[in-house]
Design a protein around this motif. Structure first.
Motif, PDB file in Angstrom:
ATOM      1  N   MET A   1       0.840  -1.191   0.000  1.00 51.42           N
ATOM      2  CA  MET A   1       0.000   0.000   0.000  1.00 51.42           C
ATOM      3  C   MET A   1       0.879   1.246   0.000  1.00 51.42           C
ATOM      4  O   MET A   1       1.937   1.267   0.610  1.00 51.42           O
ATOM      5  CB  MET A   1      -0.866   0.065   1.258  1.00 51.42           C
ATOM      6  CG  MET A   1      -2.077  -0.826   1.286  1.00 51.42           C
ATOM      7  SD  MET A   1      -2.995  -0.615   2.832  1.00 51.42           S
ATOM      8  CE  MET A   1      -4.320   0.407   2.278  1.00 51.42           C
ATOM      9  N   SER A   2       0.383   2.275  -0.641  1.00 49.04           N
ATOM     10  CA  SER A   2       1.115   3.541  -0.619  1.00 49.04           C
ATOM     11  C   SER A   2       0.800   4.300   0.665  1.00 49.04           C
ATOM     12  O   SER A   2      -0.189   4.020   1.351  1.00 49.04           O
ATOM     13  CB  SER A   2       0.714   4.389  -1.830  1.00 49.04           C
ATOM     14  OG  SER A   2      -0.593   4.912  -1.653  1.00 49.04           O
ATOM     15  N   SER A   3       1.624   5.280   0.987  1.00 44.85           N
ATOM     16  CA  SER A   3       1.395   6.134   2.161  1.00 44.85           C
ATOM     17  C   SER A   3       0.034   6.811   2.066  1.00 44.85           C
ATOM     18  O   SER A   3      -0.698   6.918   3.060  1.00 44.85           O
ATOM     19  CB  SER A   3       2.495   7.192   2.270  1.00 44.85           C
ATOM     20  OG  SER A   3       3.731   6.588   2.479  1.00 44.85           O
ATOM     21  N   PHE A   4      -0.305   7.262   0.870  1.00 43.36           N
ATOM     22  CA  PHE A   4      -1.588   7.929   0.654  1.00 43.36           C
ATOM     23  C   PHE A   4      -2.747   6.984   0.963  1.00 43.36           C
ATOM     24  O   PHE A   4      -3.716   7.353   1.637  1.00 43.36           O
ATOM     25  CB  PHE A   4      -1.667   8.434  -0.793  1.00 43.36           C
ATOM     26  CG  PHE A   4      -2.938   9.162  -1.100  1.00 43.36           C
ATOM     27  CD1 PHE A   4      -3.091  10.497  -0.763  1.00 43.36           C
ATOM     28  CD2 PHE A   4      -3.981   8.504  -1.735  1.00 43.36           C
ATOM     29  CE1 PHE A   4      -4.259  11.162  -1.035  1.00 43.36           C
ATOM     30  CE2 PHE A   4      -5.166   9.166  -2.014  1.00 43.36           C
ATOM     31  CZ  PHE A   4      -5.311  10.503  -1.668  1.00 43.36           C
ATOM     32  N   GLN A   5      -2.650   5.756   0.477  1.00 48.31           N
ATOM     33  CA  GLN A   5      -3.713   4.778   0.717  1.00 48.31           C
ATOM     34  C   GLN A   5      -3.844   4.452   2.201  1.00 48.31           C
ATOM     35  O   GLN A   5      -4.953   4.343   2.732  1.00 48.31           O
ATOM     36  CB  GLN A   5      -3.448   3.494  -0.084  1.00 48.31           C
ATOM     37  CG  GLN A   5      -3.606   3.676  -1.579  1.00 48.31           C
ATOM     38  CD  GLN A   5      -3.058   2.488  -2.353  1.00 48.31           C
ATOM     39  OE1 GLN A   5      -2.061   1.878  -1.978  1.00 48.31           O
ATOM     40  NE2 GLN A   5      -3.727   2.157  -3.467  1.00 48.31           N
ATOM     41  N   ILE A   6      -2.713   4.290   2.866  1.00 56.78           N
ATOM     42  CA  ILE A   6      -2.728   4.009   4.303  1.00 56.78           C
ATOM     43  C   ILE A   6      -3.394   5.169   5.044  1.00 56.78           C
ATOM     44  O   ILE A   6      -4.267   4.961   5.898  1.00 56.78           O
ATOM     45  CB  ILE A   6      -1.300   3.756   4.835  1.00 56.78           C
ATOM     46  CG1 ILE A   6      -0.759   2.438   4.268  1.00 56.78           C
ATOM     47  CG2 ILE A   6      -1.282   3.751   6.364  1.00 56.78           C
ATOM     48  CD1 ILE A   6       0.726   2.216   4.495  1.00 56.78           C
ATOM     49  N   ALA A   7      -3.002   6.404   4.726  1.00 55.18           N
ATOM     50  CA  ALA A   7      -3.582   7.578   5.386  1.00 55.18           C
ATOM     51  C   ALA A   7      -5.087   7.656   5.146  1.00 55.18           C
ATOM     52  O   ALA A   7      -5.862   7.953   6.061  1.00 55.18           O
ATOM     53  CB  ALA A   7      -2.892   8.856   4.903  1.00 55.18           C
ATOM     54  N   ALA A   8      -5.514   7.364   3.925  1.00 52.62           N
ATOM     55  CA  ALA A   8      -6.944   7.417   3.597  1.00 52.62           C
ATOM     56  C   ALA A   8      -7.729   6.365   4.373  1.00 52.62           C
ATOM     57  O   ALA A   8      -8.808   6.656   4.912  1.00 52.62           O
ATOM     58  CB  ALA A   8      -7.142   7.236   2.094  1.00 52.62           C
ATOM     59  N   VAL A   9      -7.210   5.153   4.455  1.00 51.46           N
ATOM     60  CA  VAL A   9      -7.909   4.080   5.168  1.00 51.46           C
ATOM     61  C   VAL A   9      -7.974   4.380   6.666  1.00 51.46           C
ATOM     62  O   VAL A   9      -9.032   4.221   7.293  1.00 51.46           O
ATOM     63  CB  VAL A   9      -7.243   2.707   4.885  1.00 51.46           C
ATOM     64  CG1 VAL A   9      -7.783   1.627   5.818  1.00 51.46           C
ATOM     65  CG2 VAL A   9      -7.450   2.314   3.426  1.00 51.46           C
ATOM     66  N   VAL A  10      -6.875   4.817   7.252  1.00 56.19           N
ATOM     67  CA  VAL A  10      -6.872   5.125   8.684  1.00 56.19           C
ATOM     68  C   VAL A  10      -7.828   6.287   8.978  1.00 56.19           C
ATOM     69  O   VAL A  10      -8.592   6.241   9.947  1.00 56.19           O
ATOM     70  CB  VAL A  10      -5.445   5.434   9.197  1.00 56.19           C
ATOM     71  CG1 VAL A  10      -5.472   5.939  10.638  1.00 56.19           C
ATOM     72  CG2 VAL A  10      -4.568   4.188   9.096  1.00 56.19           C
ATOM     73  N   ALA A  11      -7.820   7.310   8.137  1.00 59.35           N
ATOM     74  CA  ALA A  11      -8.742   8.438   8.335  1.00 59.35           C
ATOM     75  C   ALA A  11     -10.194   7.970   8.203  1.00 59.35           C
ATOM     76  O   ALA A  11     -11.058   8.369   8.998  1.00 59.35           O
ATOM     77  CB  ALA A  11      -8.448   9.558   7.339  1.00 59.35           C
ATOM     78  N   GLY A  12     -10.470   7.128   7.228  1.00 58.48           N
ATOM     79  CA  GLY A  12     -11.828   6.605   7.057  1.00 58.48           C
ATOM     80  C   GLY A  12     -12.281   5.795   8.259  1.00 58.48           C
ATOM     81  O   GLY A  12     -13.421   5.932   8.723  1.00 58.48           O
ATOM     82  N   LEU A  13     -11.392   4.950   8.763  1.00 58.09           N
ATOM     83  CA  LEU A  13     -11.726   4.152   9.952  1.00 58.09           C
ATOM     84  C   LEU A  13     -11.932   5.050  11.171  1.00 58.09           C
ATOM     85  O   LEU A  13     -12.845   4.823  11.978  1.00 58.09           O
ATOM     86  CB  LEU A  13     -10.632   3.119  10.223  1.00 58.09           C
ATOM     87  CG  LEU A  13     -10.550   1.959   9.235  1.00 58.09           C
ATOM     88  CD1 LEU A  13      -9.292   1.118   9.481  1.00 58.09           C
ATOM     89  CD2 LEU A  13     -11.802   1.092   9.313  1.00 58.09           C
ATOM     90  N   LYS A 162      -0.918   9.487  14.532  1.00 57.55           N
ATOM     91  CA  LYS A 162       0.078   8.566  15.091  1.00 57.55           C
ATOM     92  C   LYS A 162      -0.069   7.160  14.497  1.00 57.55           C
ATOM     93  O   LYS A 162       0.926   6.527  14.136  1.00 57.55           O
ATOM     94  CB  LYS A 162      -0.007   8.551  16.607  1.00 57.55           C
ATOM     95  CG  LYS A 162       0.449   9.870  17.213  1.00 57.55           C
ATOM     96  CD  LYS A 162       0.734   9.748  18.677  1.00 57.55           C
ATOM     97  CE  LYS A 162       1.225  11.044  19.261  1.00 57.55           C
ATOM     98  NZ  LYS A 162       2.492  11.513  18.755  1.00 57.55           N
ATOM     99  N   VAL A 163      -1.297   6.681  14.378  1.00 51.95           N
ATOM    100  CA  VAL A 163      -1.516   5.358  13.785  1.00 51.95           C
ATOM    101  C   VAL A 163      -1.076   5.356  12.324  1.00 51.95           C
ATOM    102  O   VAL A 163      -0.411   4.420  11.864  1.00 51.95           O
ATOM    103  CB  VAL A 163      -2.997   4.924  13.932  1.00 51.95           C
ATOM    104  CG1 VAL A 163      -3.291   3.677  13.108  1.00 51.95           C
ATOM    105  CG2 VAL A 163      -3.336   4.678  15.401  1.00 51.95           C
ATOM    106  N   THR A 164      -1.411   6.416  11.605  1.00 49.58           N
ATOM    107  CA  THR A 164      -1.001   6.521  10.202  1.00 49.58           C
ATOM    108  C   THR A 164       0.517   6.494  10.079  1.00 49.58           C
ATOM    109  O   THR A 164       1.068   5.758   9.252  1.00 49.58           O
ATOM    110  CB  THR A 164      -1.568   7.803   9.561  1.00 49.58           C
ATOM    111  OG1 THR A 164      -2.992   7.747   9.618  1.00 49.58           O
ATOM    112  CG2 THR A 164      -1.115   7.957   8.123  1.00 49.58           C
TER     113      THR A 164
END
Length: 178
Positions: A1-13, A162-164
């Protein structure tokens, strides 16, 4: 996963957790939680950001609350209430901008968001634009309710950040640059 994808998923959750938790439990204004998160994100992130964001949100909220209290106590009976509120708005905005010279109120965007959220809630919520509500020592008092809700938003924003950061360090697939 890219950093962008990780950030988007964590923000969505995180957003889903906020909505699920506070639709169930209540106690805070969900939209104000998101405003606190947004103003934190607008600041950029460093170790002082959470405290400055919470303080600036609360300062802006206080200024919006004070505008409403003063609006209800119009000392110039010949001045129409809309004109009085317009004058108070001018001085309120000048106040929170000048307040940014104080280190803890340094975020003008956070103060503006606190101000707008509070005053908007007051004028658009039935029963909120009364001295009884504004001076209540409970969450009926908008400055307490909006400030608390925005502080909760800042806490969620910090946790999300922090999680991101942690997950990007563990899962990001982009090549690392040194």
């Amino acid at each position: 996963m890219s950093s962008f994808q990780i950030a988007a998923v964590v923000a969505g959750l995180t957003a889903a957790l906020i909505v699920g938790a506070f639709l169930t439990v209540g106690g805070v204004l969900i939209w104000a939680v998101f405003l606190g998160w947004a103003s934190f994100a607008a600041m950029g992130v460093d170790n002082r950001s959470p405290g400055i964001n919470v303080a600036s949100n609360a300062f802006g909220s206080f200024v919006g609350w004070l505008l409403a209290v003063l609006a209800l106590m119009n000392p110039v009976s010949a001045l129409p209430s809309t004109m009085w509120i317009t004058v108070l708005t001018f001085f309120s905005v000048v106040t929170y901008i000048y307040g940014s010279k104080i280190r803890w109120f340094a975020s003008i965007p956070a103060a503006a968001i606190g101000f707008a959220g509070t005053f908007g809630y007051i004028v658009q919520t039935t029963g909120a634009f009364t001295l009884e509500a504004l001076l209540s020592p409970s969450l009926q008092n908008t400055v307490l309710l909006v400030s608390l809700s925005m502080a909760v938003g800042t806490i969620f924003a910090v946790a999300c950040t922090k999680v991101t950061g942690f997950l990007i360090g563990k899962l990001a697939t982009e090549p690392r640059t040194t």
